[in-house]
Enzyme design. Structure first.
Site, PDB file in Angstrom:
ATOM      1  N   SER A 257      70.571  13.993  49.567  1.00  0.00           N
ATOM      2  CA  SER A 257      69.424  14.151  50.464  1.00  0.00           C
ATOM      3  C   SER A 257      69.791  15.054  51.637  1.00  0.00           C
ATOM      4  O   SER A 257      70.975  15.332  51.895  1.00  0.00           O
ATOM      5  CB  SER A 257      68.951  12.791  51.003  1.00  0.00           C
ATOM      6  OG  SER A 257      69.944  12.203  51.830  1.00  0.00           O
TER       7      SER A 257
ATOM      8  N   SER B 142      77.993  16.948  65.146  1.00  0.00           N
ATOM      9  CA  SER B 142      76.683  16.999  65.791  1.00  0.00           C
ATOM     10  C   SER B 142      76.890  17.388  67.244  1.00  0.00           C
ATOM     11  O   SER B 142      77.944  17.101  67.837  1.00  0.00           O
ATOM     12  CB  SER B 142      75.998  15.627  65.713  1.00  0.00           C
ATOM     13  OG  SER B 142      74.918  15.541  66.629  1.00  0.00           O
TER      14      SER B 142
ATOM     15  N   TYR C 132      77.194   6.535  67.936  1.00  0.00           N
ATOM     16  CA  TYR C 132      77.023   7.778  67.175  1.00  0.00           C
ATOM     17  C   TYR C 132      77.800   8.918  67.827  1.00  0.00           C
ATOM     18  O   TYR C 132      78.517   9.667  67.150  1.00  0.00           O
ATOM     19  CB  TYR C 132      75.539   8.133  67.088  1.00  0.00           C
ATOM     20  CG  TYR C 132      75.275   9.373  66.257  1.00  0.00           C
ATOM     21  CD1 TYR C 132      75.602   9.406  64.908  1.00  0.00           C
ATOM     22  CD2 TYR C 132      74.688  10.502  66.833  1.00  0.00           C
ATOM     23  CE1 TYR C 132      75.357  10.541  64.141  1.00  0.00           C
ATOM     24  CE2 TYR C 132      74.439  11.639  66.071  1.00  0.00           C
ATOM     25  CZ  TYR C 132      74.778  11.655  64.730  1.00  0.00           C
ATOM     26  OH  TYR C 132      74.549  12.780  63.975  1.00  0.00           O
TER      27      TYR C 132
END
Length: 326
Positions: free
Chosen positions: A27, A154, A186
């Site tokens: 995905s 990220s 995160y």
């Protein structure tokens, strides 16, 4: 950015004869990267937590790329035993790998633990890939041509903080539950990704190995990561808001996969680099070299994180045993 600098999938070198492993290939960015590698003739091992979803993703790619060379394998990055079993199967099936894309991840989810008792975001995003990379190092070191390890980070890594003295208590046991903030967790996992990528490259270089390590980030890309946290929290409203924000502000996942593809294939790339989109606020646009956070260049912090990661995962990283050329 000039038109000449607008690197796209069309600029990707031919990948025929190359074998690529992508985690989270079923995905989002992993799916788009898998499709791009397949279009360019590469053989892709799709490492997926859910084999059924992986097979459906493979079948979807085959409708667009009928001659795609795709292999689906189960690999649950939240389970060190699953990672070891996956690596063992690849060791039996192949003699070499050209690229490992450490892509899979979870973002801002409610507190969960991995099968081994680690806070799930740190366990999947960092520790799982740390263990997987070590167990595939023999295959990556085998080819005559240089191989690459690309770890997906990220921009949120910039808010990440890692205190080596408190790290274990923050990711394992009761302290992790009581001090948990999903965005702090995160950010911590993504800072660990960048620290790992840089430290891995330094150690590979010191060992004289023909493998380089680098890292990248996708900017703000439309994937299911943004909806996963609200869904697990049971908030239909926040899930819908995340979907709306993606439609309004995010770049398509195909564009978001470009930094990963550039890092994995561009001829002018070097180990230890950080690649991201060069448009507005580094959230969209075409891939370019960028600078990560100041904390990510802290070599002492990277060494401490490495030591703790070895202790937690039980992997050895004995570089000399993997070296094929001086």
């Amino acid at each position: 950015m000039s038109a000449a600098d607008q690197w796209t999938i069309e600029n990707m070198p031919n990948q025929s004869g190359r074998r690529i492993v992508i985690t989270g290939a079923n995905s989002g960015l992993g799916f788009e990267a898998t499709k791009a590698f397949a279009r360019k003739g590469g053989e892709v091992v799709m490492a997926c937590r859910d084999r059924g979803r992986g097979e459906r993703a493979r079948d979807e790619i085959l409708t667009e790329v009928p001659d795609a060379d795709l292999v689906v394998e189960r690999c649950d990055l939240a389970d060190l035993d699953s990672i070891e079993a996956f690596a063992d199967r690849l060791q039996e099936a192949y003699n070499e790998l050209d690229v490992l894309c450490n892509n899979a991840g979870v973002m801002a989810i409610p507190y969960r633990e991995t099968a081994d008792g680690f806070e799930r975001q740190f366990g999947v995003n960092h520790l799982g890939h740390f263990a997987l990379t070590e167990q595939l190092l023999d295959l990556l070191a085998a080819p005559d041509a240089e191989s690459r390890v690309v770890t997906h980070a990220s921009e949120i890594h910039e808010r990440g903080e890692i205190d080596p003295e408190r790290l274990v208590s923050r990711i394992a046991g009761e302290d992790a539950k009581h001090s948990y903030d999903k965005w702090d967790a995160y950010g911590r996992s993504k800072l660990a990704n960048v620290l790992f990528a840089y430290e891995l490259n330094r150690r590979l270089d010191d060992a004289g190995m023909n493998v380089t390590s680098l890292t990248c980030h996708p900017g703000y890309a439309d994937t299911n990561l943004q909806r996963r946290g609200p869904k697990l929290s049971g908030s239909a409203i926040r899930e819908r808001l995340a979907s709306l924000a993606n439609r309004l502000f995010a770049q398509p996942s195909e564009r978001g996969s470009l930094p990963l593809l550039y890092a994995a294939t561009a001829a002018d790339i070097e180990g230890g680099e950080y690649i991201g989109p060069g448009g507005l606020l580094n959230m969209r646009g075409y891939p370019e070299r960028q600078r990560s956070s100041e904390a990510s260049y802290d070599r002492e912090l990277a060494r401490k994180l490495w030591r703790i990661s070895v202790e937690l995962t039980g992997v050895s990283y004995e570089f000399d045993s993997h070296t094929t050329s001086a």
